[in-house]
Design an enzyme around this catalytic site. Structure first.
Site, mmCIF file in Angstrom:
data_model
loop_
_atom_site.group_PDB
_atom_site.id
_atom_site.type_symbol
_atom_site.label_atom_id
_atom_site.label_comp_id
_atom_site.label_asym_id
_atom_site.label_seq_id
_atom_site.Cartn_x
_atom_site.Cartn_y
_atom_site.Cartn_z
ATOM 1 N N THR A 1 -5.726 -40.559 29.953
ATOM 2 C CA THR A 1 -5.049 -41.853 29.780
ATOM 3 C C THR A 1 -6.043 -42.827 29.136
ATOM 4 O O THR A 1 -7.246 -42.546 29.078
ATOM 5 C CB THR A 1 -4.623 -42.474 31.137
ATOM 6 O OG1 THR A 1 -5.793 -42.984 31.790
ATOM 7 C CG2 THR A 1 -3.910 -41.488 32.042
ATOM 8 N N ASP B 1 3.604 -54.733 35.554
ATOM 9 C CA ASP B 1 2.281 -54.651 34.932
ATOM 10 C C ASP B 1 1.837 -56.063 34.558
ATOM 11 O O ASP B 1 2.667 -56.971 34.432
ATOM 12 C CB ASP B 1 2.326 -53.763 33.674
ATOM 13 C CG ASP B 1 0.967 -53.150 33.354
ATOM 14 O OD1 ASP B 1 0.763 -51.957 33.633
ATOM 15 O OD2 ASP B 1 0.090 -53.885 32.834
ATOM 16 N N ASP C 1 0.676 -59.598 38.395
ATOM 17 C CA ASP C 1 -0.747 -59.344 38.642
ATOM 18 C C ASP C 1 -0.864 -58.971 40.118
ATOM 19 O O ASP C 1 -0.698 -59.823 40.995
ATOM 20 C CB ASP C 1 -1.561 -60.608 38.329
ATOM 21 C CG ASP C 1 -3.050 -60.421 38.636
ATOM 22 O OD1 ASP C 1 -3.433 -59.358 39.171
ATOM 23 O OD2 ASP C 1 -3.815 -61.355 38.343
ATOM 24 N N GLY D 1 -0.396 -44.908 31.009
ATOM 25 C CA GLY D 1 -1.013 -43.787 31.715
ATOM 26 C C GLY D 1 -0.191 -43.177 32.835
ATOM 27 O O GLY D 1 0.991 -42.817 32.657
ATOM 28 N N TYR E 1 -15.644 -48.874 42.230
ATOM 29 C CA TYR E 1 -14.453 -48.029 42.095
ATOM 30 C C TYR E 1 -14.402 -47.010 43.234
ATOM 31 O O TYR E 1 -13.380 -46.852 43.911
ATOM 32 C CB TYR E 1 -14.495 -47.326 40.736
ATOM 33 C CG TYR E 1 -13.265 -46.529 40.409
ATOM 34 C CD1 TYR E 1 -12.107 -47.156 39.964
ATOM 35 C CD2 TYR E 1 -13.250 -45.139 40.539
ATOM 36 C CE1 TYR E 1 -10.967 -46.420 39.652
ATOM 37 C CE2 TYR E 1 -12.123 -44.400 40.223
ATOM 38 C CZ TYR E 1 -10.986 -45.048 39.788
ATOM 39 O OH TYR E 1 -9.862 -44.323 39.479
HETATM 40 P P1 NAD Z 1 -4.358 -47.091 32.553
HETATM 41 O O1 NAD Z 1 -5.487 -47.979 32.198
HETATM 42 O O2 NAD Z 1 -3.756 -46.216 31.521
HETATM 43 O O3 NAD Z 1 -3.193 -47.934 33.254
HETATM 44 C C1 NAD Z 1 -3.473 -48.895 34.229
HETATM 45 C C2 NAD Z 1 -2.427 -49.990 34.127
HETATM 46 O O4 NAD Z 1 -2.676 -50.915 35.192
HETATM 47 C C3 NAD Z 1 -2.491 -50.773 32.794
HETATM 48 O O5 NAD Z 1 -1.211 -50.824 32.198
HETATM 49 C C4 NAD Z 1 -2.955 -52.153 33.239
HETATM 50 O O6 NAD Z 1 -2.403 -53.208 32.446
HETATM 51 C C5 NAD Z 1 -2.458 -52.205 34.669
HETATM 52 N N1 NAD Z 1 -3.170 -53.191 35.477
HETATM 53 C C6 NAD Z 1 -4.503 -53.415 35.531
HETATM 54 N N2 NAD Z 1 -4.774 -54.425 36.342
HETATM 55 C C7 NAD Z 1 -3.595 -54.868 36.830
HETATM 56 C C8 NAD Z 1 -3.217 -55.915 37.699
HETATM 57 N N3 NAD Z 1 -4.121 -56.749 38.235
HETATM 58 N N4 NAD Z 1 -1.900 -56.064 37.989
HETATM 59 C C9 NAD Z 1 -0.977 -55.260 37.430
HETATM 60 N N5 NAD Z 1 -1.265 -54.279 36.575
HETATM 61 C C10 NAD Z 1 -2.566 -54.084 36.278
HETATM 62 O O7 NAD Z 1 -4.946 -46.215 33.749
HETATM 63 P P2 NAD Z 1 -4.400 -44.881 34.469
HETATM 64 O O8 NAD Z 1 -5.312 -43.786 34.133
HETATM 65 O O9 NAD Z 1 -2.955 -44.721 34.293
HETATM 66 O O10 NAD Z 1 -4.725 -45.278 35.972
HETATM 67 C C11 NAD Z 1 -3.720 -45.526 36.928
HETATM 68 C C12 NAD Z 1 -4.353 -45.399 38.309
HETATM 69 O O11 NAD Z 1 -4.879 -44.085 38.438
HETATM 70 C C13 NAD Z 1 -5.525 -46.358 38.551
HETATM 71 O O12 NAD Z 1 -5.435 -46.836 39.873
HETATM 72 C C14 NAD Z 1 -6.742 -45.464 38.398
HETATM 73 O O13 NAD Z 1 -7.812 -45.910 39.192
HETATM 74 C C15 NAD Z 1 -6.194 -44.147 38.912
HETATM 75 N N6 NAD Z 1 -6.921 -42.965 38.452
HETATM 76 C C16 NAD Z 1 -7.085 -42.744 37.110
HETATM 77 C C17 NAD Z 1 -7.787 -41.611 36.719
HETATM 78 C C18 NAD Z 1 -8.026 -41.302 35.267
HETATM 79 O O14 NAD Z 1 -8.933 -40.507 34.970
HETATM 80 N N7 NAD Z 1 -7.242 -41.826 34.339
HETATM 81 C C19 NAD Z 1 -8.337 -40.738 37.682
HETATM 82 C C20 NAD Z 1 -8.131 -41.008 39.035
HETATM 83 C C21 NAD Z 1 -7.412 -42.136 39.414
#
Ligand code: NAD
Length: 259
Positions: free
Chosen positions: A199, A40, A70, A20, A164
């Site tokens: 994502t 990751d 982690d 993502g 969240y």
């Molecule tokens: P995603 O699920 O595609 O990617 C998140 C990644 O974080 C994954 O690869 C996962 O393995 C990793 N992860 C989870 N827990 C972890 C841990 N304890 N240690 C290390 N890695 C860990 O999600 P994304 O959409 O790319 O989200 C990235 C950030 O953006 C997040 O913080 C999310 O809250 C934020 N966000 C996302 C959105 C959305 O709509 N996608 C909107 C606003 C904010």
């Protein structure tokens, strides 16, 4: 890419970099000249990202790399940051690791609350602290970008998501606090606050056309954000172009918060 947006010669860490927004940020930072450490939970998926980044060929000293980490585990964070620092003091940290557990607040188990707090909030703190210690010890300064959310600046959205929203709101103020505390060391701390981004994080929502309609209705630009659009804002905040910007949260929200 050169000039104000260049990260030539910079070691950058991206957490949650296997997917993502994190994967897009890793690519955008690498295109700007950074060597990227992709961290990751899932090292294999992180390696699949790191191995395709532009820059020095895989295996060479300046190549991007993938590490299992982690962010919610202090020992894991310390080990990963130490491994990166053996190569170079990180100049940029982008915190994208994050999770959501979507329940009504009255049904939200304590274990779910704690898990979301551990990853989204404590995780961002632990790795920011580990990286800032290195930047301060080396006297290099640097730039940290947190990933908050429109949910950290509003209580709304298409479903209840209290843990969240709480963690993302706290990240906004952690960004201010760390920016003030570390400004003297030349470390800038900012955040992005994306709207819904295309994502795997919102896969369950993407599969529901009526939920998508609701999201478009509440977004003046009437669409999702793409991960590359969030990554562009992250690059701005991480780069010398934002040299006088610290303590701020930049919405990448298609106008959601302007209403
Ligand atoms: P995603 O699920 O595609 O990617 C998140 C990644 O974080 C994954 O690869 C996962 O393995 C990793 N992860 C989870 N827990 C972890 C841990 N304890 N240690 C290390 N890695 C860990 O999600 P994304 O959409 O790319 O989200 C990235 C950030 O953006 C997040 O913080 C999310 O809250 C934020 N966000 C996302 C959105 C959305 O709509 N996608 C909107 C606003 C904010």
């Amino acid at each position: 890419m050169g000039g104000l947006f260049s990260l030539d010669g910079t070691m950058a860490i991206v957490t949650g970099g296997a997917s993502g927004i994190g994967a897009a940020a890793a690519r955008t930072l690498a295109e700007a000249g950074a060597t990227v450490a992709v961290l990751d939970l899932d090292r294999e998926r992180a390696a699949a990202v790191a191995d395709t980044l532009p820059g020095a060929p895989s295996g060479s000293p300046a190549a991007s790399m993938a590490l299992a980490c982690d962010v919610a585990d202090e020992a894991s964070v310390e080990a990963a940051v130490a491994q990166v620092a053996e190569r170079a003091v990180p100049g940029v940290l982008v915190n994208c690791a994050g999770i959501a557990i979507r329940d009504a607040a009255t049904d939200h188990p304590l274990a779910s609350w704690n898990k979301v707090v551990d990853v989204n909030l404590t995780g961002s703190f632990l790795i920011s602290r580990a990286v800032a210690r290195r930047m301060i010890a080396a006297g290099t300064g640097g730039s940290i970008v947190q990933t908050a959310s429109i949910m950290g600046l509003s209580g709304g959205g298409v479903y209840p998501n209290v843990s969240y929203q709480t963690t993302k709101g706290a990240l906004v103020n952690m960004t201010r606090a760390l920016a003030v505390e570390w400004a003297g060391a030349g470390i800038r701390v900012n955040a992005v606050a994306p709207t819904y981004v295309r994502t795997p994080f919102i896969k369950a929502l993407l599969d529901q056309p009526e939920v998508m309609e609701k999201i478009f209705a509440m977004t003046p630009l009437k669409r999702l954000a793409e991960p590359e659009e969030v990554a562009a804002a992250i690059l701005f905040l991480a780069s010398p172009a934002a040299g006088m910007v610290t303590g701020h949260t930049l919405p990448v929200d298609g106008g959601f918060l302007a209403q």
